[in-house]
Write a protein that holds these residues in place. Sequence first.
Motif, mmCIF file in Angstrom:
data_model
loop_
_atom_site.group_PDB
_atom_site.id
_atom_site.type_symbol
_atom_site.label_atom_id
_atom_site.label_comp_id
_atom_site.label_asym_id
_atom_site.label_seq_id
_atom_site.Cartn_x
_atom_site.Cartn_y
_atom_site.Cartn_z
ATOM 1 N N ILE A 46 0.881 -1.163 0.000
ATOM 2 C CA ILE A 46 0.000 0.000 0.000
ATOM 3 C C ILE A 46 0.919 1.213 0.000
ATOM 4 C CG2 ILE A 46 -1.859 1.196 1.177
ATOM 5 C CD1 ILE A 46 -2.728 -1.478 2.343
ATOM 6 N N GLN A 47 1.269 1.655 -1.223
ATOM 7 C CA GLN A 47 2.253 2.718 -1.433
ATOM 8 C C GLN A 47 1.819 4.023 -0.780
ATOM 9 O OE1 GLN A 47 5.195 2.452 -2.837
ATOM 10 N NE2 GLN A 47 5.062 0.532 -3.944
ATOM 11 N N GLY A 48 2.736 4.604 -0.039
ATOM 12 C CA GLY A 48 2.494 5.908 0.539
ATOM 13 C C GLY A 48 1.919 5.866 1.937
ATOM 14 N N VAL A 49 1.392 4.731 2.376
ATOM 15 C CA VAL A 49 0.852 4.634 3.732
ATOM 16 C C VAL A 49 1.985 4.190 4.652
ATOM 17 C CG1 VAL A 49 -0.768 3.439 5.258
ATOM 18 C CG2 VAL A 49 -1.486 4.128 2.970
ATOM 19 N N ARG A 50 2.296 5.035 5.593
ATOM 20 C CA ARG A 50 3.330 4.733 6.566
ATOM 21 C C ARG A 50 2.730 4.884 7.960
ATOM 22 N NH1 ARG A 50 5.434 2.672 2.880
ATOM 23 N NH2 ARG A 50 7.107 3.474 1.619
ATOM 24 N N PHE A 51 3.357 4.266 8.901
ATOM 25 C CA PHE A 51 2.903 4.333 10.284
ATOM 26 C C PHE A 51 3.932 5.064 11.119
ATOM 27 C CE2 PHE A 51 0.821 0.661 8.465
ATOM 28 C CZ PHE A 51 -0.477 0.788 8.929
ATOM 29 N N VAL A 52 3.448 5.811 12.078
ATOM 30 C CA VAL A 52 4.323 6.431 13.051
ATOM 31 C C VAL A 52 4.941 5.298 13.868
ATOM 32 C CG1 VAL A 52 4.372 7.937 15.089
ATOM 33 C CG2 VAL A 52 2.928 8.524 13.127
ATOM 34 N N SER A 53 6.206 5.450 14.206
ATOM 35 C CA SER A 53 6.885 4.426 14.992
ATOM 36 C C SER A 53 6.095 4.135 16.265
ATOM 37 C CB SER A 53 8.294 4.902 15.348
ATOM 38 O OG SER A 53 8.995 3.892 16.028
ATOM 39 N N GLY A 54 5.824 2.849 16.504
ATOM 40 C CA GLY A 54 5.116 2.429 17.694
ATOM 41 C C GLY A 54 3.607 2.561 17.630
ATOM 42 N N LYS A 55 3.046 2.908 16.483
ATOM 43 C CA LYS A 55 1.604 3.144 16.360
ATOM 44 C C LYS A 55 1.000 2.296 15.247
ATOM 45 C CE LYS A 55 1.555 6.736 19.194
ATOM 46 N NZ LYS A 55 0.947 6.717 20.468
ATOM 47 N N SER A 56 -0.327 2.068 15.362
ATOM 48 C CA SER A 56 -1.055 1.358 14.301
ATOM 49 C C SER A 56 -2.175 2.221 13.724
ATOM 50 C CB SER A 56 -1.631 0.039 14.832
ATOM 51 O OG SER A 56 -2.567 0.292 15.856
ATOM 52 N N ASP A 57 -2.267 3.461 14.177
ATOM 53 C CA ASP A 57 -3.327 4.361 13.706
ATOM 54 C C ASP A 57 -3.144 4.702 12.226
ATOM 55 O OD1 ASP A 57 -4.093 4.441 16.389
ATOM 56 O OD2 ASP A 57 -2.925 6.257 16.766
#
Length: 146
Positions: free
Chosen positions: A39-50
């Motif tokens: 899923i290109q472009g979707v990244r997560f903040v370190s330690g998060k799943s939001d």
Amino acid sequence: VDAKGCPLDTDKDGVADYRDQCGNTPMGATVDTRGCWVIQGVRFVSGKSDIMPEYYPILDRVAGVLRTVPGLKVEIQGYTDSKGSLKLNQQLSEARAKRIMQYFIEKGIDAGNLSGRGLGPSNPAATNDTPEGRAQNRRVELKPIQ
């Protein structure tokens, strides 16, 4: 090699079969250089799943691809970077996969066609030695299931 001497690309994702590590991606899926449906472009903040709202349009396009192939079963694979304990990364990767799966269900994708799996820091897409590489490793991939 096809009749014109070009390498075969059976799933027509733009990555030749001999390099494609993730065959059978559906038409319209965005793949990375490995041929994997990320899923290109979707990244997560370190330690998060939001899921941040700016990623909703990207996820909506993926849901659109899923709708074009009724009955396609997909495993949603969550990953993390290598920072933190293996136990925490496993839990976090599972939470990321489940959150993306829930998003697709909310968008009308049949829950029976989706499964989620956390893979922690295994199979990195980039180096874990740089902040940029770690950001790329905090990702979700989709794996069509036969």
